[in-house]
Enzyme design. Sequence first.
Site, PDB file in Angstrom:
ATOM      1  N   ASP A  25      10.340  -0.365   1.657  1.00 14.28           N
ATOM      2  CA  ASP A  25       9.972   0.694   0.724  1.00 14.28           C
ATOM      3  C   ASP A  25      10.335   0.346  -0.655  1.00 14.28           C
ATOM      4  OD1 ASP A  25       9.336   3.021  -0.788  1.00 14.28           O
ATOM      5  OD2 ASP A  25      10.062   4.322   1.050  1.00 14.28           O
ATOM      6  N   PRO A  37      -0.552   5.090  18.047  1.00 15.38           N
ATOM      7  CA  PRO A  37      -0.733   4.490  19.029  1.00 15.38           C
ATOM      8  C   PRO A  37      -1.779   3.071  18.597  1.00 15.38           C
ATOM      9  CG  PRO A  37      -1.240   6.636  19.625  1.00 15.38           C
ATOM     10  CD  PRO A  37      -0.817   6.665  18.163  1.00 15.38           C
ATOM     11  N   HIS A  82      -4.026   6.300   3.309  1.00 14.92           N
ATOM     12  CA  HIS A  82      -4.529   5.034   2.897  1.00 14.92           C
ATOM     13  C   HIS A  82      -3.952   3.986   3.656  1.00 14.92           C
ATOM     14  CE1 HIS A  82      -5.528   1.628   0.250  1.00 14.92           C
ATOM     15  NE2 HIS A  82      -6.699   2.299  -0.036  1.00 14.92           N
ATOM     16  N   SER A 114     -11.296  -0.826  -0.364  1.00 14.40           N
ATOM     17  CA  SER A 114     -10.095  -1.098   0.132  1.00 14.40           C
ATOM     18  C   SER A 114      -9.930  -1.535   1.686  1.00 14.40           C
ATOM     19  CB  SER A 114      -9.100   0.323   0.160  1.00 14.40           C
ATOM     20  OG  SER A 114      -8.676   0.580  -1.206  1.00 14.40           O
ATOM     21  N   VAL A 156      -7.350 -14.905  -5.889  1.00 10.90           N
ATOM     22  CA  VAL A 156      -7.530 -13.858  -5.064  1.00 10.90           C
ATOM     23  C   VAL A 156      -8.830 -13.864  -4.492  1.00 10.90           C
ATOM     24  CG1 VAL A 156      -7.183 -11.361  -4.963  1.00 10.90           C
ATOM     25  CG2 VAL A 156      -5.701 -12.535  -6.294  1.00 10.90           C
ATOM     26  N   ASP A 169       0.955  -1.137   0.055  1.00 15.51           N
ATOM     27  CA  ASP A 169      -0.029  -0.092   0.054  1.00 15.51           C
ATOM     28  C   ASP A 169       0.942   1.367  -0.017  1.00 15.51           C
ATOM     29  OD1 ASP A 169      -2.349   1.593   0.901  1.00 15.51           O
ATOM     30  OD2 ASP A 169      -3.292  -0.155   0.789  1.00 15.51           O
TER      31      ASP A 169
END
Length: 542
Positions: A266, A255, A277, A430, A383, A247
């Site tokens: 990354d 928290p 998001h 999402s 999927v 993502d």
Amino acid sequence: MVHNGANWLMKARRAALPLIAAVLPMAAFGGSAVQAQSIMRSPNLNISSRIPSINTVPRIDTNIAGRTTPNLRTSSGCSYAYRDGSGECQDRPVASAGGAGSGGNGGSSNKGKGNGPGRNAVQTVLNLPAVTGHIVAEIDGALSPAQADALARRHGLVRLESQNFPLLNATIGLFRIADGRSMQVVSRELASDTSFRLVQRDFRYVLQEQKAVLSEGDPAQYALAKLRLPQAHTLAHGANVTVAVIDSGIDIKHPELANAIVDSFDALGSKEGPHVHGTGIAGAIVAHARLMGSAPAARILAIRAFGVAPNGAESTSFVVLKGLDYAITHGAQIVNMSFAGPKDGLIERGIAAAAAKGIVMIAAAGNAGPKSPPLYPAANGNVIAVGATDAQDKLFAASNRGSHIAVSAPGVDIFLPAPDEKYQMTSGTSFSAAFVSGLAALMLERNPALKPDDLRDILVKTARDLGTPGRDDLFGAGEADAYAAVMAVAAAPAVPVAAVSAPPAAESVSSRQDAAATRALEPAAMASDKSAISESNRPAAQ
């Protein structure tokens, strides 16, 4: 977690209503057109005490010094979405031949229609199919970098990056066409050279979030009751299950996510900060402070593959594959893919390889609405595709339809964490997918040997039917039922103490998560089932 049970929720509702009423006039005049696949400014709920207060999400800076890979030439302060095929900064977003991605809306405003798909929803996904001038191809892994560069030059290409992908047991290269030839011309030329295989475009992918306009109602987590998560959490919390989230950037210091992130990667090599998001997706799965995720003790493998763009956040075939490869080679048992794009041979190959390893893959069905063709990776047979419903069990109007939809889950006005210790209320398939990824983690905690096909079958068979009786193209088998699904999973036999191997390094983190997740967990009051969606309100199946 849900703080102090039902009493806190009632107080939150009474406190939030006047504040929401005050904000609505500003939202009506200050909003922008809604597009299905975009990350847009949305109201943010900043909880500094037990009573939520309304705050606004800061404008996302699209010029946070992002870099796609170390091999690309970039200019300081230029985000990933603003680079052309040569890696140079542009004054407008990179667009394909179709002209999409210029930042214009191209359609009438949807102001005040927070549950409706944007007019250009399908165009957003399908008319921005690839990075102009880029190709991706499998090459001989025995080639040195110098030899790979020489091979590229022979065909008028510049090698931007290449790497070996253990998931595919192949070396994949990212190339730029140096002389302006079309993709078709280059593909025909490369077809005659056995040094290149699987030549294709570098397709674009977009995250699946859609801003929902604030309405009068409880901003707290109605999804808990809909999914019967409090009951499911009496049996499992997702402990010792690793969920990879491919993502945008996740705020690992929030928290709600404390001790939940076991590793970060990354794939963009960027300097961008946390994003709404990715932070929201992680929260839907593992939140365990004031909110409650569907698997609060699960372990998150945070993979940034999406960079900030004007209409949300975008990625490409090569970068998504890097994220998927990292996820599988670093122990992910579940992969959450809350993004959508066209059918992509490279990603299809990666998904097939992951499926062969027994990895559970869950994806957002897409927010392109009833007229959209199936979007990928959700439409891939390996999927689990998840659609979105609202608090009244109606289908999210922007949710994609189709025979590939497995189940649905709450995805409208979802209360989630946001960067900088804030909170957001947002919508999109999402977040429905993220809830189901957490549900899958509960099932795998119950029985780690559960196979992906068996897990899918249990999700489908235990779903609460919505709409017309039986399976349909709107809701799939119906709304996922966490408690019924976990109950249907046969618990794995106990392992003799003498046979237990030394715990992994992350064990102490997981133990803290499990303790935090079970701390003062109070079952929320169950909402009564809403009536099935009526024929007059049901969007036409496509």
